[in-house]
Design a protein around this motif. Structure first.
Motif, PDB file in Angstrom:
ATOM      1  N   LEU A 135       0.878  -0.988   0.069  1.00 16.89           N
ATOM      2  CA  LEU A 135       0.072  -0.071   0.158  1.00 16.89           C
ATOM      3  C   LEU A 135       0.861   1.220  -0.019  1.00 16.89           C
ATOM      4  N   SER A 136       0.268   2.224  -0.478  1.00 19.69           N
ATOM      5  CA  SER A 136       1.213   3.324  -0.740  1.00 19.69           C
ATOM      6  C   SER A 136       0.877   4.184   0.706  1.00 19.69           C
ATOM      7  N   ILE A 137       1.555   5.189   1.163  1.00 20.94           N
ATOM      8  CA  ILE A 137       1.653   5.811   2.056  1.00 20.94           C
ATOM      9  C   ILE A 137       0.298   6.662   2.294  1.00 20.94           C
ATOM     10  N   GLN A 138      -0.077   7.294   1.037  1.00 24.12           N
ATOM     11  CA  GLN A 138      -1.456   7.884   0.905  1.00 24.12           C
ATOM     12  C   GLN A 138      -2.545   7.100   1.411  1.00 24.12           C
ATOM     13  N   LYS A 139      -2.395   5.843   0.774  1.00 21.29           N
ATOM     14  CA  LYS A 139      -3.446   4.855   0.908  1.00 21.29           C
ATOM     15  C   LYS A 139      -3.590   4.428   2.285  1.00 21.29           C
ATOM     16  N   ARG A 140      -2.431   4.276   3.044  1.00 22.01           N
ATOM     17  CA  ARG A 140      -2.453   3.710   4.325  1.00 22.01           C
ATOM     18  C   ARG A 140      -3.141   4.909   5.323  1.00 22.01           C
ATOM     19  N   ASP A 141      -2.493   6.135   4.988  1.00 21.37           N
ATOM     20  CA  ASP A 141      -3.197   7.262   5.860  1.00 21.37           C
ATOM     21  C   ASP A 141      -4.773   7.193   5.590  1.00 21.37           C
ATOM     22  N   ARG A 142      -5.201   7.206   4.365  1.00 18.79           N
ATOM     23  CA  ARG A 142      -6.332   7.545   4.038  1.00 18.79           C
ATOM     24  C   ARG A 142      -7.248   6.200   4.895  1.00 18.79           C
ATOM     25  N   MET A 143      -6.865   5.121   4.843  1.00 20.98           N
ATOM     26  CA  MET A 143      -7.606   3.837   5.268  1.00 20.98           C
ATOM     27  C   MET A 143      -7.584   4.020   6.675  1.00 20.98           C
ATOM     28  N   ASN A 144      -6.754   4.395   7.344  1.00 21.58           N
ATOM     29  CA  ASN A 144      -6.626   4.768   8.799  1.00 21.58           C
ATOM     30  C   ASN A 144      -7.587   5.793   9.325  1.00 21.58           C
ATOM     31  N   ASP A 145      -7.435   6.993   8.643  1.00 26.69           N
ATOM     32  CA  ASP A 145      -8.531   7.637   8.818  1.00 26.69           C
ATOM     33  C   ASP A 145      -9.902   7.339   8.771  1.00 26.69           C
ATOM     34  N   LEU A 146     -10.130   6.688   7.769  1.00 22.95           N
ATOM     35  CA  LEU A 146     -11.592   5.966   7.625  1.00 22.95           C
ATOM     36  C   LEU A 146     -11.738   5.068   8.708  1.00 22.95           C
ATOM     37  N   ALA A 147     -10.906   4.348   9.224  1.00 21.12           N
ATOM     38  CA  ALA A 147     -11.100   3.214  10.354  1.00 21.12           C
ATOM     39  C   ALA A 147     -11.178   4.002  11.778  1.00 21.12           C
ATOM     40  N   ARG A 148     -10.405   5.105  11.834  1.00 24.69           N
ATOM     41  CA  ARG A 148     -10.531   5.741  13.028  1.00 24.69           C
ATOM     42  C   ARG A 148     -12.090   6.622  13.350  1.00 24.69           C
ATOM     43  N   GLY A 149     -12.669   6.939  12.013  1.00 23.35           N
ATOM     44  CA  GLY A 149     -13.895   7.563  11.972  1.00 23.35           C
ATOM     45  C   GLY A 149     -15.115   6.348  12.265  1.00 23.35           C
ATOM     46  N   VAL A 150     -14.647   5.123  12.035  1.00 21.55           N
ATOM     47  CA  VAL A 150     -15.575   4.033  12.179  1.00 21.55           C
ATOM     48  C   VAL A 150     -15.489   3.827  13.622  1.00 21.55           C
ATOM     49  N   PHE A 151     -14.412   3.473  14.234  1.00 24.95           N
ATOM     50  CA  PHE A 151     -14.177   3.148  15.540  1.00 24.95           C
ATOM     51  C   PHE A 151     -14.703   4.339  16.389  1.00 24.95           C
ATOM     52  N   SER A 152     -14.629   5.491  15.940  1.00 28.25           N
ATOM     53  CA  SER A 152     -15.034   6.645  16.715  1.00 28.25           C
ATOM     54  C   SER A 152     -16.631   6.591  16.793  1.00 28.25           C
ATOM     55  N   GLU A 153     -17.298   6.412  15.898  1.00 29.00           N
ATOM     56  CA  GLU A 153     -18.800   6.096  15.720  1.00 29.00           C
ATOM     57  C   GLU A 153     -19.173   4.871  16.927  1.00 29.00           C
ATOM     58  N   MET A 154     -18.224   3.767  16.708  1.00 29.60           N
ATOM     59  CA  MET A 154     -18.830   2.625  17.567  1.00 29.60           C
ATOM     60  C   MET A 154     -18.631   3.235  19.046  1.00 29.60           C
ATOM     61  N   GLN A 155     -17.332   4.085  19.364  1.00 27.50           N
ATOM     62  CA  GLN A 155     -17.504   4.281  20.667  1.00 27.50           C
ATOM     63  C   GLN A 155     -18.714   5.208  21.184  1.00 27.50           C
ATOM     64  N   ASP A 156     -18.890   6.131  20.184  1.00 25.91           N
ATOM     65  CA  ASP A 156     -20.240   6.982  20.558  1.00 25.91           C
ATOM     66  C   ASP A 156     -21.304   6.259  20.851  1.00 25.91           C
ATOM     67  N   SER A 157     -21.544   4.938  19.872  1.00 26.96           N
ATOM     68  CA  SER A 157     -22.830   4.058  20.279  1.00 26.96           C
ATOM     69  C   SER A 157     -22.738   3.428  21.593  1.00 26.96           C
ATOM     70  N   LEU A 158     -21.503   3.293  22.193  1.00 24.45           N
ATOM     71  CA  LEU A 158     -21.383   2.667  23.145  1.00 24.45           C
ATOM     72  C   LEU A 158     -21.808   3.595  24.587  1.00 24.45           C
ATOM     73  N   PHE A 159     -21.817   4.870  24.451  1.00 27.06           N
ATOM     74  CA  PHE A 159     -22.011   5.753  25.622  1.00 27.06           C
ATOM     75  C   PHE A 159     -23.526   5.709  25.966  1.00 27.06           C
ATOM     76  N   GLU A 160     -24.614   4.969  24.987  1.00 31.15           N
ATOM     77  CA  GLU A 160     -25.767   4.777  25.135  1.00 31.15           C
ATOM     78  C   GLU A 160     -25.914   3.974  26.696  1.00 31.15           C
ATOM     79  N   PHE A 161     -24.986   3.031  26.661  1.00 27.80           N
ATOM     80  CA  PHE A 161     -25.017   2.042  27.819  1.00 27.80           C
ATOM     81  C   PHE A 161     -24.307   2.415  28.973  1.00 27.80           C
ATOM     82  N   ASP A 162     -24.968   2.128  30.161  1.00 28.26           N
ATOM     83  CA  ASP A 162     -24.136   2.562  31.176  1.00 28.26           C
ATOM     84  C   ASP A 162     -23.233   1.401  31.828  1.00 28.26           C
TER      85      ASP A 162
END
Length: 150
Positions: A87-114
């Motif tokens: 993978l090129s450096i640009q592709k790696r960075d783009r995929m990591n950014d997208l993955a961080r976004g998905v994981f951030s959304e997942m973390q947000d969904s966990l706040f609904e639970f106590d």
């Protein structure tokens, strides 16, 4: 024993000996390989008394990994590693950014639970590729020349 491809002279085969076929026609080559895999009935194995034998019981076909998707599973990890490595450096960075976004959304969904729950992204693109379950397209394997004519 003889291997017979429809419309051609039988090929003499001796048990325990390796047979190499040189085929210059791409569609004959594809049809022959598909016959060895059991996808068509263009091949027959005949004994010396001209009795038809079960092709899968008298011949072991390993074949090309691209044309034989059932063999690919044992090479999946190596394929994933090779893809990530190239993978090129640009592709790696783009995929990591997208993955961080998905994981951030997942973390947000966990706040609904106590509950004290946390999602962590370990920056492993190899793990993401394994999760994506990369596979060859079956229709391309079975009819490779149809894709080229588009």
């Amino acid at each position: 024993m003889k291997l017979q491809y429809h419309g051609h002279q039988p090929i003499e085969m001796t048990p325990g000996k390796v047979v190499i076929l040189q085929i210059e026609n791409p569609s004959v080559n594809t049809e022959l390989i598909q016959g060895l895999q059991g996808y068509n009935d263009c091949l027959r194995m005949i004994d010396d008394e001209y009795q038809e034998l079960n092709l899968s019981k008298v011949m072991k076909w390993e074949g090309d990994l691209v044309l034989n998707p059932t063999k690919l599973d044992s090479y999946q990890t190596a394929l994933d590693k090779m893809i990530v490595k190239n993978l090129s450096i640009q592709k790696r960075d783009r995929m990591n950014d997208l993955a961080r976004g998905v994981f951030s959304e997942m973390q947000d969904s966990l706040f609904e639970f106590d509950l004290p729950l946390e999602v962590r992204y370990d920056e492993s693109l190899l793990r993401l590729y394994k999760y994506a379950k990369i596979k060859y397209l079956t229709q391309v394997i079975r009819q490779p020349y149809g894709v080229m004519s588009v």
